[in-house]
Write a protein that holds these residues in place. Structure first.
Motif, PDB file in Angstrom:
ATOM      1  N   MET A  21     -19.166  16.213 -27.649  1.00 30.65           N
ATOM      2  CA  MET A  21     -19.053  15.416 -28.734  1.00 30.65           C
ATOM      3  C   MET A  21     -18.998  16.078 -30.111  1.00 30.65           C
ATOM      4  O   MET A  21     -18.746  15.581 -31.017  1.00 30.65           O
ATOM      5  N   ALA A  22     -19.306  17.487 -30.133  1.00 29.21           N
ATOM      6  CA  ALA A  22     -19.426  18.258 -31.189  1.00 29.21           C
ATOM      7  C   ALA A  22     -18.411  18.455 -32.109  1.00 29.21           C
ATOM      8  O   ALA A  22     -18.390  18.545 -33.353  1.00 29.21           O
ATOM      9  N   ASN A  44     -19.856  27.437 -30.777  1.00 28.96           N
ATOM     10  CA  ASN A  44     -20.737  26.022 -30.673  1.00 28.96           C
ATOM     11  C   ASN A  44     -20.214  24.879 -31.837  1.00 28.96           C
ATOM     12  O   ASN A  44     -20.709  23.960 -31.418  1.00 28.96           O
ATOM     13  N   VAL A  45     -19.511  25.414 -32.703  1.00 32.13           N
ATOM     14  CA  VAL A  45     -18.917  24.492 -33.785  1.00 32.13           C
ATOM     15  C   VAL A  45     -17.424  24.433 -33.520  1.00 32.13           C
ATOM     16  O   VAL A  45     -17.090  23.392 -34.244  1.00 32.13           O
ATOM     17  N   ASP A  51     -19.622  20.174 -25.247  1.00 35.10           N
ATOM     18  CA  ASP A  51     -20.899  21.100 -25.877  1.00 35.10           C
ATOM     19  C   ASP A  51     -21.871  21.312 -24.842  1.00 35.10           C
ATOM     20  O   ASP A  51     -21.988  20.761 -23.698  1.00 35.10           O
ATOM     21  N   ASP A  52     -22.654  22.324 -25.106  1.00 35.73           N
ATOM     22  CA  ASP A  52     -23.534  23.029 -24.334  1.00 35.73           C
ATOM     23  C   ASP A  52     -24.819  21.906 -24.109  1.00 35.73           C
ATOM     24  O   ASP A  52     -25.281  21.607 -23.005  1.00 35.73           O
ATOM     25  N   ILE A  53     -25.002  20.995 -24.979  1.00 40.73           N
ATOM     26  CA  ILE A  53     -26.086  20.071 -25.276  1.00 40.73           C
ATOM     27  C   ILE A  53     -25.938  18.887 -24.028  1.00 40.73           C
ATOM     28  O   ILE A  53     -26.533  18.451 -23.274  1.00 40.73           O
ATOM     29  N   TYR A  89     -24.171  19.542 -21.466  1.00 40.49           N
ATOM     30  CA  TYR A  89     -24.338  20.105 -20.333  1.00 40.49           C
ATOM     31  C   TYR A  89     -25.872  20.131 -19.898  1.00 40.49           C
ATOM     32  O   TYR A  89     -26.195  20.002 -18.683  1.00 40.49           O
ATOM     33  N   LEU A  90     -26.765  20.708 -20.803  1.00 40.35           N
ATOM     34  CA  LEU A  90     -28.144  20.767 -20.495  1.00 40.35           C
ATOM     35  C   LEU A  90     -28.638  19.412 -20.302  1.00 40.35           C
ATOM     36  O   LEU A  90     -29.809  19.226 -19.484  1.00 40.35           O
ATOM     37  N   GLN A  91     -28.127  18.370 -21.004  1.00 36.85           N
ATOM     38  CA  GLN A  91     -28.978  17.118 -20.843  1.00 36.85           C
ATOM     39  C   GLN A  91     -28.697  16.763 -19.452  1.00 36.85           C
ATOM     40  O   GLN A  91     -29.381  16.023 -18.827  1.00 36.85           O
TER      41      GLN A  91
END
Lengths: 196, 467
Positions: free
Chosen positions: A1-2, A114-115, A177-179, A181-183
């Motif tokens: 989403m980032a 990341n951005v 994004d990584d978040i 993935y981590l979620q």
């Protein structure tokens, strides 16, 4: 989403043949006081771009209408210093989507991806070729193809491949994004944490 | 292969990998997370936009430091933008149940000073913070490094970040350090040899008797500056010096827990025969008190030396000339005798008690030069209290110095502590980038001893003259 996804970028480029461009130059500390990710592009390279009376310095490349584009080409060791992600935000907010250099500082490289900015590391020789091509024709275009992992100088056809790990490439191509993935692996993390 | 020789770094790293992604980074578990007011608000905003929470709030610690004034901390903060960031840190911490040491709290101070002094930083931990000088905590045998705000959001929401494993470098310094040579000089010397990008892509282990003989404060100074040679972080194997420092700190393990942890900590060292991607050796006797002359921390030299010629340094001539031009210096200049306008002692690099002891050892019995403005800023309230208890404040006052209140202060000049354009500051901080200490400011990085000598003479002075 980032961020927006990234596939192929064809654009002219802004040359900044200076080494060790640190994140304090990209965005000075006094402009880090926002609590939202907004408006950082206005202060990108603030002290190189404006004099002490806030007037544009005519000899700075961002104030030179000859140069424009979505690709910033910097000298060796781009993004050294502070971990401030604001530096990547400022570059993105100004309109750049790709930074090319022969060497990136670690934290900046990670922040950029990341951005949604693609850091493209090329050989010192190819970097020189790019600077030469832009010097010859400021409107010369570069093509950055993430899927193929290549960067090409359109006018000369010279091309070089660049490295990016498969995971990050997949993320950038799809705007993941990584978040996210981590979620999706929180129970695995909780399990790991409980054993510590 | 469990018996093969392993490095300290591998031991700590490998025990924190939750998942290895093929052709990608490791999902890396974080034991301790520090946050401050500048790099956390957008991360909290991200959590709200995604509708997700903080997974382990007890593993995150908040302190206000970057933006805080260093005088009149009991009054409301003047700058509305700074005040807003400080307020947001308090609000966000309260909302998610994160411990918060705000302005005025007796535990408040610079994040990399308060973490260790409260026993939050422990050997074998993984520690991150949205601040590149998080490498400081590596002094305890932890893997500690700076992260961006997107990663702050990752740690808050999942206690993990996605991190490719760096390569390993060992830097050995052996021998006896000379008179007036401090841990800061050791670090500036190494950076001057490696350049600001010489260790990029690596995680460094510092080894050799110079580090073994250092105090924890000294080791923190060295590890703090790891990022200035491009390394993500640096670490030193924990030993009795480490254990003695930790024992009894407020949040350190106690009782049976202490014994269990201690047994583990004693395993945290590089086995004989373990291999590094790069190994570099320096001799302690080659190092003298250092000072920088340019606009990155790699542009440093022994204080008795002359500024190198462009032809003698690596890198482009144009970049080098731009740097000297900014500083108002010329090739072959001696630094000794250059006029100094400001002196700053403090920061996460040199804001600990040992640094103020060193500073006081030189200024004792002298007076501050009239034309020098000196900012003496402790790293925390605990350091401030020590300065008073040990009688250092009396020495400082007698010599014409004023002790300010804790914070990052002139290191990055986000508050009012800005060096004016064109002025020269001898600073014990970590970066001499253009404008780092205020627009147009000119920074000479050095140790507390060099700063003290400059403060009383008003010019760059070899501190060995006073020892």
């Amino acid at each position: 989403m980032a961020y927006d996804s990234f596939s192929v970028l064809k654009s002219s480029a802004v040359p900044m043949p200076i080494e060790n461009v640190d994140t304090d130059q990209i965005i000075p500390a006094r402009f880090l006081k926002a609590t939202e990710r907004k408006g950082f592009g206005d202060n990108l390279f603030r002290d190189w771009r404006y004099d002490k009376n806030d007037q544009p310095k005519q000899d700075f490349v961002l104030n030179n209408p000859t140069y424009s584009g979505k690709i910033l080409v910097g000298g060796k060791n781009f993004g050294s210093g502070s971990s401030r992600e604001h530096a990547a935000w400022a570059i993105y907010d100004y309109g750049f989507r790709c930074v090319v250099s022969s060497f990136f500082a670690d934290i900046f490289r990670g922040n950029a991806i990341n951005v949604g900015i693609l850091p493209v590391q090329v050989s010192p020789e190819f970097l020189h070729e790019i600077f030469t091509a832009i010097e010859k024709d400021p409107k010369t275009e570069l093509v950055v193809d993430l899927q193929a992992q290549t960067i090409t100088i359109v006018a000369t056809g010279a091309s070089e491949s660049f490295a990016i790990n498969g995971y990050k490439k997949h993320n950038l191509l799809n705007g993941f994004d990584d978040i996210d993935y981590l979620q999706a692996m929180k129970s695995e993390i909780a399990d790991f944490a409980s054993k510590r | 292969m469990s018996n093969s020789p392993t490095t300290l770094f591998d031991k700590v790293w490998d025990s924190h990998v939750v998942r290895k992604i093929e052709d990608g980074p490791d999902v890396f578990f974080i034991d301790r997370h520090f946050i401050h007011e500048v790099t956390s608000p957008v991360a909290f905003l991200g959590l709200e936009q995604r509708g997700i929470g903080v997974m382990y709030p007890e593993r995150t610690f908040a302190t206000a430091d970057h933006n805080t004034p260093t005088i009149n901390q009991h009054l409301p903060v003047d700058d509305p933008l700074s005040a807003n960031q400080l307020q947001q840190l308090a609000t966000n911490s309260a909302k998610y149940g994160i411990s918060h040491w705000g302005l005025g709290d007796p535990k408040n101070g610079i994040v990399h000073v308060v973490g260790p002094e409260n026993g939050i930083t422990l050997p074998g931990f993984t520690i991150v913070c949205g601040d590149s000088h998080t490498s400081t905590h590596g002094a305890f045998g932890a893997i500690a490094f700076g992260i961006g705000t997107s990663e702050v959001e990752m740690v808050l929401s999942s206690q993990c970040i996605m991190q490719p494993k760096p390569k390993k470098m060992r830097i050995n310094v052996n021998g006896q350090l000379g008179k007036g040579v401090t841990p800061k000089d050791v670090a500036l010397y190494i950076i001057s040899k490696l350049s600001t990008s010489g260790a990029t892509g690596y995680f460094v282990e510092y080894a050799g008797d110079v580090f073994e003989n250092m105090t924890m404060e000294g080791r923190m100074t060295v590890c703090n500056l790891s990022i200035e040679m491009g390394a993500r972080g640096g670490m030193i194997a924990p030993d009795q010096t480490t254990f003695d420092y930790i024992q009894g700190r407020p949040l350190a393990p106690k009782g049976a827990d202490w014994d269990t942890q201690l047994a583990y900590w004693k395993t945290l060292k590089t086995d004989a025969g373990a291999s590094f991607d790069e190994e570099i050796n320096f001799k302690a006797s080659d190092i003298e008190p250092m000072i920088t002359y340019g606009t990155n921390p790699g542009m440093g030299m022994g204080i008795s030396k002359h500024i190198p010629k462009a032809s003698e340094v690596e890198g482009g001539v144009a970049t080098y000339e731009k740097s000297l031009d900014y500083m108002g210096f010329a090739e072959n200049d001696s630094m000794i005798g250059k006029k100094v306008d400001y002196v700053f002692i403090g920061s996460c690099t040199n804001g600990r008690i040992e640094d103020f002891r060193a500073f006081a050892s030189i200024v004792k019995g002298h007076k501050k030069a009239d034309h020098v403005t000196a900012w003496v800023v402790p790293g925390s309230h605990i350091v401030e209290a020590q300065i008073k208890e040990e009688g250092i404040l009396d020495i400082l006052t007698e010599a014409g110095f004023v002790l300010r209140q804790p914070g990052c202060s002139a290191c990055l000049a986000m508050n009012d502590d800005k060096i004016p354009a064109g002025k020269y500051a001898v600073s014990t901080s970590n970066r001499n980038f253009e404008g780092r200490q205020g627009p147009g400011s000119r920074t000479l990085l050095a140790s507390p001893l060099v700063a003290a000598a400059a403060a009383i003479t008003g010019v760059v002075t070899d501190p060995r003259e006073f020892l």
